[in-house]
Design a protein around this motif. Structure first.
Motif, PDB file in Angstrom:
ATOM      1  N   ALA A 337       2.580  38.046 -12.036  1.00  0.00           N
ATOM      2  CA  ALA A 337       2.070  39.410 -12.205  1.00  0.00           C
ATOM      3  C   ALA A 337       3.212  40.341 -12.593  1.00  0.00           C
ATOM      4  N   THR A 338       2.853  41.445 -13.249  1.00  0.00           N
ATOM      5  CA  THR A 338       3.850  42.445 -13.617  1.00  0.00           C
ATOM      6  C   THR A 338       3.896  43.545 -12.564  1.00  0.00           C
ATOM      7  N   LEU A 339       4.980  44.269 -12.592  1.00  0.00           N
ATOM      8  CA  LEU A 339       5.150  45.381 -11.655  1.00  0.00           C
ATOM      9  C   LEU A 339       4.063  46.424 -11.877  1.00  0.00           C
ATOM     10  N   ALA A 340       3.716  46.674 -13.134  1.00  0.00           N
ATOM     11  CA  ALA A 340       2.705  47.686 -13.460  1.00  0.00           C
ATOM     12  C   ALA A 340       1.322  47.291 -12.964  1.00  0.00           C
ATOM     13  N   SER A 341       1.039  45.976 -12.894  1.00  0.00           N
ATOM     14  CA  SER A 341      -0.294  45.527 -12.463  1.00  0.00           C
ATOM     15  C   SER A 341      -0.441  45.578 -10.946  1.00  0.00           C
ATOM     16  N   ILE A 342       0.685  45.661 -10.233  1.00  0.00           N
ATOM     17  CA  ILE A 342       0.634  45.667  -8.770  1.00  0.00           C
ATOM     18  C   ILE A 342       0.745  47.083  -8.211  1.00  0.00           C
ATOM     19  N   LEU A 343       1.553  47.925  -8.854  1.00  0.00           N
ATOM     20  CA  LEU A 343       1.804  49.267  -8.322  1.00  0.00           C
ATOM     21  C   LEU A 343       1.015  50.313  -9.083  1.00  0.00           C
ATOM     22  N   PRO A 344       0.474  51.327  -8.402  1.00  0.00           N
ATOM     23  CA  PRO A 344      -0.198  52.436  -9.102  1.00  0.00           C
ATOM     24  C   PRO A 344       0.807  53.203  -9.944  1.00  0.00           C
ATOM     25  N   HIS A 345       0.306  53.841 -10.997  1.00  0.00           N
ATOM     26  CA  HIS A 345       1.184  54.379 -12.038  1.00  0.00           C
ATOM     27  C   HIS A 345       2.263  55.360 -11.529  1.00  0.00           C
ATOM     28  N   PRO A 346       1.927  56.401 -10.759  1.00  0.00           N
ATOM     29  CA  PRO A 346       2.990  57.338 -10.362  1.00  0.00           C
ATOM     30  C   PRO A 346       4.095  56.649  -9.568  1.00  0.00           C
ATOM     31  N   TYR A 347       3.694  55.744  -8.666  1.00  0.00           N
ATOM     32  CA  TYR A 347       4.687  55.044  -7.846  1.00  0.00           C
ATOM     33  C   TYR A 347       5.454  54.034  -8.703  1.00  0.00           C
ATOM     34  N   TRP A 348       4.775  53.396  -9.669  1.00  0.00           N
ATOM     35  CA  TRP A 348       5.424  52.438 -10.559  1.00  0.00           C
ATOM     36  C   TRP A 348       6.582  53.084 -11.315  1.00  0.00           C
ATOM     37  N   GLU A 349       6.401  54.314 -11.754  1.00  0.00           N
ATOM     38  CA  GLU A 349       7.453  54.996 -12.507  1.00  0.00           C
ATOM     39  C   GLU A 349       8.730  55.144 -11.664  1.00  0.00           C
ATOM     40  N   GLU A 350       8.559  55.451 -10.375  1.00  0.00           N
ATOM     41  CA  GLU A 350       9.742  55.606  -9.504  1.00  0.00           C
ATOM     42  C   GLU A 350      10.413  54.266  -9.268  1.00  0.00           C
ATOM     43  N   VAL A 351       9.599  53.216  -9.051  1.00  0.00           N
ATOM     44  CA  VAL A 351      10.149  51.896  -8.735  1.00  0.00           C
ATOM     45  C   VAL A 351      10.839  51.275  -9.946  1.00  0.00           C
ATOM     46  N   ILE A 352      10.212  51.365 -11.110  1.00  0.00           N
ATOM     47  CA  ILE A 352      10.826  50.720 -12.282  1.00  0.00           C
ATOM     48  C   ILE A 352      12.144  51.404 -12.664  1.00  0.00           C
ATOM     49  N   HIS A 353      12.245  52.684 -12.324  1.00  0.00           N
ATOM     50  CA  HIS A 353      13.518  53.377 -12.566  1.00  0.00           C
ATOM     51  C   HIS A 353      14.632  52.721 -11.756  1.00  0.00           C
ATOM     52  N   THR A 354      14.357  52.369 -10.478  1.00  0.00           N
ATOM     53  CA  THR A 354      15.378  51.719  -9.658  1.00  0.00           C
ATOM     54  C   THR A 354      15.650  50.301 -10.135  1.00  0.00           C
ATOM     55  N   TYR A 355      14.606  49.588 -10.634  1.00  0.00           N
ATOM     56  CA  TYR A 355      14.808  48.248 -11.184  1.00  0.00           C
ATOM     57  C   TYR A 355      15.734  48.305 -12.398  1.00  0.00           C
ATOM     58  N   ARG A 356      15.457  49.263 -13.292  1.00  0.00           N
ATOM     59  CA  ARG A 356      16.305  49.405 -14.482  1.00  0.00           C
ATOM     60  C   ARG A 356      17.751  49.726 -14.088  1.00  0.00           C
ATOM     61  N   GLN A 357      17.892  50.586 -13.076  1.00  0.00           N
ATOM     62  CA  GLN A 357      19.237  50.949 -12.625  1.00  0.00           C
ATOM     63  C   GLN A 357      19.980  49.725 -12.095  1.00  0.00           C
ATOM     64  N   ALA A 358      19.263  48.859 -11.348  1.00  0.00           N
ATOM     65  CA  ALA A 358      19.880  47.643 -10.817  1.00  0.00           C
ATOM     66  C   ALA A 358      20.283  46.696 -11.948  1.00  0.00           C
ATOM     67  N   MET A 359      19.448  46.596 -12.971  1.00  0.00           N
ATOM     68  CA  MET A 359      19.797  45.751 -14.117  1.00  0.00           C
ATOM     69  C   MET A 359      21.024  46.283 -14.837  1.00  0.00           C
ATOM     70  N   GLU A 360      21.155  47.575 -14.865  1.00  0.00           N
ATOM     71  CA  GLU A 360      22.275  48.191 -15.584  1.00  0.00           C
ATOM     72  C   GLU A 360      23.579  48.085 -14.802  1.00  0.00           C
ATOM     73  N   THR A 361      23.519  48.325 -13.486  1.00  0.00           N
ATOM     74  CA  THR A 361      24.742  48.366 -12.674  1.00  0.00           C
ATOM     75  C   THR A 361      24.999  47.070 -11.929  1.00  0.00           C
ATOM     76  N   GLY A 362      23.977  46.214 -11.812  1.00  0.00           N
ATOM     77  CA  GLY A 362      24.130  44.966 -11.091  1.00  0.00           C
ATOM     78  C   GLY A 362      23.716  45.036  -9.634  1.00  0.00           C
ATOM     79  N   PHE A 363      23.484  46.244  -9.110  1.00  0.00           N
ATOM     80  CA  PHE A 363      23.166  46.370  -7.677  1.00  0.00           C
ATOM     81  C   PHE A 363      22.492  47.703  -7.417  1.00  0.00           C
ATOM     82  N   TYR A 364      21.520  47.688  -6.500  1.00  0.00           N
ATOM     83  CA  TYR A 364      20.891  48.930  -6.033  1.00  0.00           C
ATOM     84  C   TYR A 364      20.422  48.700  -4.602  1.00  0.00           C
ATOM     85  N   GLU A 365      20.648  49.685  -3.732  1.00  0.00           N
ATOM     86  CA  GLU A 365      20.244  49.567  -2.336  1.00  0.00           C
ATOM     87  C   GLU A 365      19.913  50.946  -1.794  1.00  0.00           C
TER      88      GLU A 365
END
Length: 845
Positions: A337-365
């Motif tokens: 499943a994709t992140l968008a199919s599991i999370l409602p849209h407003p919340y998905w936008e906040e979560v995918i931002h942190t995922y992208r940040q982790a991909m860019e920097t290598g770590f997020y906590e």
């Protein structure tokens, strides 16, 4: 050479993976230790220094008891509680953290070690937290001690080959614990230096005791001054490369040169592929064993890219059972499943931002308060994303219960239990933040220091329950007198603080202060009866002109409050740099007097009382003095008022009783015919309810007959009808102690009340004695008192006799005893034996 380079790169990655994994593990272990110290701190402070460690142990608060133990130290460093059943050293005042906490050099958790604990003769690492009294003063330490082995239980320790190690150190390089495949202990010749939060480098062999070069990685442990290290020996890297080479040579011998050349290449890559696949499968299986039983949700997510290379979503490639459960789905429904199919849209936008940040920097906590639209049914989550290859390893942990505990502990630490207002501890953290905020916006605010006048009388006459009811009602009146944006806090006792937000003019502050004074002056209904009154004295300081830090603002508001009291109470006063130096002197005198009591600087002088007709020594009065090392002898009128205001009179009273009883015992041992000694007892000592018990204890300790001690009390002590006072006086009479009214004639009683005072003697105030022989009305009053006392069979003692004429008049009136400078001034104990032996003390007239 390419293969050698690849092996080294792999070793660098492996070293960093070990350091990061070890850092994560240590962070959780130390967080738990830190949590234990917080629990102990709040249990101590809520229980007034009483903590049941055995009960805490049964509830499972403490970790492995074989490698750890807990201690509670009081403010002197003495052990008052421990889970270690061993009789050894009982004082740890020399512990560096004890000194740091007592001096407030460091806030929060302090880590000591490693050091040899004389109680266990083993090295230990100590984690400690400061314990405080309600006034935020130092009250001791909560300490958790662990053996280094407790911190060296590494989940991946099987991967440590010969020469590899993990290590825990302070950020300055100081060693706490190190573990190799076969041993623990020092491995560096000299402590390493860490640059940055994390890193990897090759350390030469001469840096280590075994002369092995190593690839070393380090990771700073978040929130603590510690670093986790992982190291791989260069020998192990070369050994792995040599094994590959030997396999290649064996293949060359078995085939022809040309075929072998092509076959070797194919076999090598096939071998590498199979090996990698086996390793990946082994890692996957190990991961499943480790995570399926865990309380954390774990996911592997791969990014989905748009044509322009931007990440538009993530697909879950794997998850554990707990991860699926947290999403309220079956594992099969999550994988793929994709992140968008599991999370409602407003919340998905906040979560995918942190995922992208982790991909860019290598770590997020982070820690997240879960929004209502999230499918995860938890109040709080700890999220950790680590880039792994081309995807993310995502860990979610439900920390709702931990946060609830933290919030409960925070509320307990920051809230006054009686009034439910914020307390002194809250104010100590709020004011610095408030000052920083207002400095940024160039705003003003005011601090009002409020003290309830006459509150002590309510407590003493009606009891503490009535006092508590008054304080709760006072808190309500204070909150109703200010705006919702203002803050009201209780400092302790009958002291409150109000912080007025966004002050535009001093008149605005004065208007609020007048409202508070008026609100507090209204009658209180206590124990079902109305009409009980107190007043409020208020001192005011304004930021920034009266101080740039919270401590200064409070101190200046406090000084202004003293000025308001000195001006007549029930009013307010703004701080002024030209306030009377007397107020500042009083504050410094309180501090000096407290030290005088602690250092036993109080001494007792004795003034004889003699028979009026014969001059024979009948008794003596004990009078306290303060022998200051810097100012010499200080008389009571300079410090007794201060002692009564702040409650130190109780300690002074006990010291006087103890010193007098001890001195009588000394005179008796010298064979002297000792006469009774009277002790002045204040109303506060009687109202406290413990004077009889303390006096009877001292009499028993020094083997004295109760008739050797007399008690002098003021008229105010018996006029207030306090049941506690009456009980104390009844017990003293039953004990056989003689009771005297001191300074009679200037208090609240009248001659008509003498029949109910039930005392043995009246000491007439010197103001009446001074008028004897002058022809004034004072002599007539004195005669009336003597006549009435004789009718009631009460003895009369004339104080302040200074002239022969006064003596002659008192003899004519048939006054029983006299006391004054005509006979003898108060003298030190060493001069009394001569007076006892002389016995007849009339001067030559």
């Amino acid at each position: 050479m390419a293969e050698m380079k690849a092996e080294r790169e792999h070793a660098f990655e492996e070293a960093m993976t070990r350091a990061e994994a070890y850092a994560m593990q240590l962070h959780r272990m130390i967080e738990h230790i830190d949590y234990i110290t917080l629990i102990l701190k709040y249990a101590w402070e809520a229980g007034s220094g009483k903590v049941d460690l055995e009960k805490q142990r049964r509830f499972g608060l403490f970790p492995d008891q074989s490698l750890t133990y807990v201690m509670l130290l009081d403010k002197w460093g003495d052990v008052v509680g421990t889970t270690l059943h061993y009789r050894g050293q009982s004082n740890f005042a020399d512990l560096p953290s004890f000194q740091d906490h007592r001096a407030r050099r460091t806030q929060g958790l302090i880590i000591d070690g490693p050091m040899i604990d004389p109680r266990m003769t083993k090295p230990v690492i100590c984690f400690s937290r400061r314990l405080e009294n309600p006034d935020a003063s130092f009250d001791g330490l909560a300490v958790v001690c662990v053996e280094p082995a407790y911190l060296l239980v590494f989940r991946n320790d099987k991967s440590l080959a010969g020469g590899d190690f993990i290590s825990l150190r302070f950020t300055n390089g100081t060693l706490l614990a190190t573990k190799t495949e076969t041993a623990t202990g020092r491995i560096y010749r000299k402590d390493p230096v860490f640059r940055g939060e994390s890193g990897t480098l090759v350390e030469r062999g001469d840096k280590f005791l075994d002369n092995q070069a190593r690839i070393v990685a380090w990771k700073r442990i978040s929130g603590y001054p510690l670093v986790a290290m992982g190291a791989i020996s260069e020998k192990n890297v070369l050994a792995a490369f040599s094994r590959n080479v030997d396999e290649a040579r064996t293949t060359v011998v078995a085939t022809s040169w040309l075929i072998a050349a092509f076959s070797l290449i194919g076999m090598y890559f096939a071998f590498r592929y199979i090996k990698r696949k086996e390793q990946a499968e082994e890692i996957r299986n190990t991961f499943r064993v480790a995570t399926e039983a865990a309380n954390e949700g774990f996911y592997m997510a791969c990014p989905i890219y748009a044509r322009d290379g931007t990440i538009i979503d993530f697909r879950f490639e794997d998850c554990n059972d707990q991860g699926a459960k947290m999403l309220d789905r079956q594992k099969e429904a999550v994988i793929g499943a994709t992140l968008a199919s599991i999370l409602p849209h407003p919340y998905w936008e906040e979560v995918i931002h942190t995922y992208r940040q982790a991909m860019e920097t290598g770590f997020y906590e982070d820690e997240l308060r879960v929004p209502p639209q999230s499918p995860i049914k938890a109040a709080w989550l700890h999220r950790r994303y680590v880039r792994s290859g081309n995807g993310l390893a995502v860990t979610l942990r439900d920390i709702s219960q931990t946060k609830e505990h933290e919030q409960a502990l925070s509320s307990l630490a920051n809230t006054d239990a009686l009034t439910k207002l914020p307390n002194r501890y809250w104010l100590s953290t709020f004011l610095p933040a408030k000052i920083q905020q207002e400095q940024t916006h160039a705003k003003h605010f005011a601090v009002l220091f409020i003290d309830l006048d006459n509150f002590k009388n309510i407590n003493d006459t009606l009891g503490h329950d009535a006092g508590d009811d008054l304080l709760k009602e006072a808190a309500v009146r204070l909150k109703s007198s200010v705006r919702a944006s203002d803050h009201v806090a209780r400092l302790g006792g009958d002291e409150f603080t109000v912080v007025l937000d966004q002050v535009e003019a001093t008149e605005d502050v004065a208007r609020v202060a007048r409202m508070i004074v008026k609100a507090m002056s209204q009658p209180f209904e206590l124990l079902g009866n109305a009409g009980h009154r107190v007043n409020a004295s208020i001192g005011i300081s304004v930021f920034p002109q009266d101080g740039n830090d919270g401590e200064t603002l409070l101190k200046h508001a406090d000084i202004a409050m003293y000025a308001a009291k000195a001006a007549g109470k029930g009013r307010f006063q703004f701080y002024d740099t030209h306030l009377s130096d007397t107020l500042l002197l009083k504050l410094s005198k309180e501090h000096a007097l407290r030290h005088a009591i602690e250092r036993d600087e109080l001494v007792v002088h004795y003034q004889p009382r003699v028979d009026t007709q014969s001059g024979r020594l009948l008794s003596m009065e004990a009078l306290v003095r303060w022998m200051s090392p810097s100012h010499g002898l200080i008389y009571p009128h300079e410090f007794i008022d201060v002692a009564e205001d702040n409650g130190m009179i109780l300690q002074i009273g006990e010291q006087v009783v103890q010193k007098v009883c001890a001195q009588i015992a000394i005179w008796k041992s010298q064979g002297l015919l000792v006469v009774p000694v009277s002790i002045n007892v204040t109303a506060a000592q009687l109202k406290n309810g413990g004077f009889y018990a303390y006096l009877s204890g001292c009499l028993k300790k020094y083997q004295l007959d109760p008739s050797m001690v007399e008690v002098e009390i003021t008229e105010a002590s018996v006029v207030e009808h306090s049941q506690v006072v009456m009980n104390e006086l009844d017990l003293l009479r039953l004990l056989g102690v003689k009771l005297m009214i001191d300074d009679f004639g200037t208090g609240y009683s009248s001659l008509a009340q003498l029949h109910r005072l039930d005392v043995d003697a009246l000491k007439i105030d010197p103001v009446f004695t001074s008028e004897i022989g002058t022809g004034r009305d004072g002599e007539t009053i004195f005669k009336a008192i003597v006549s009435m006392a004789k009718t009631l069979k009460i003895e009369i003692v004339a104080e302040g006799v200074e002239t022969p004429r006064q003596l002659q008049c008192l003899q004519a009136m048939a006054c029983n005893q006299i006391q004054g400078y005509l006979i003898s001034p108060p003298v030190p104990a060493k001069d009394i034996p001569a007076l006892i032996r002389k016995n007849q003390l009339f001067p030559a007239l």
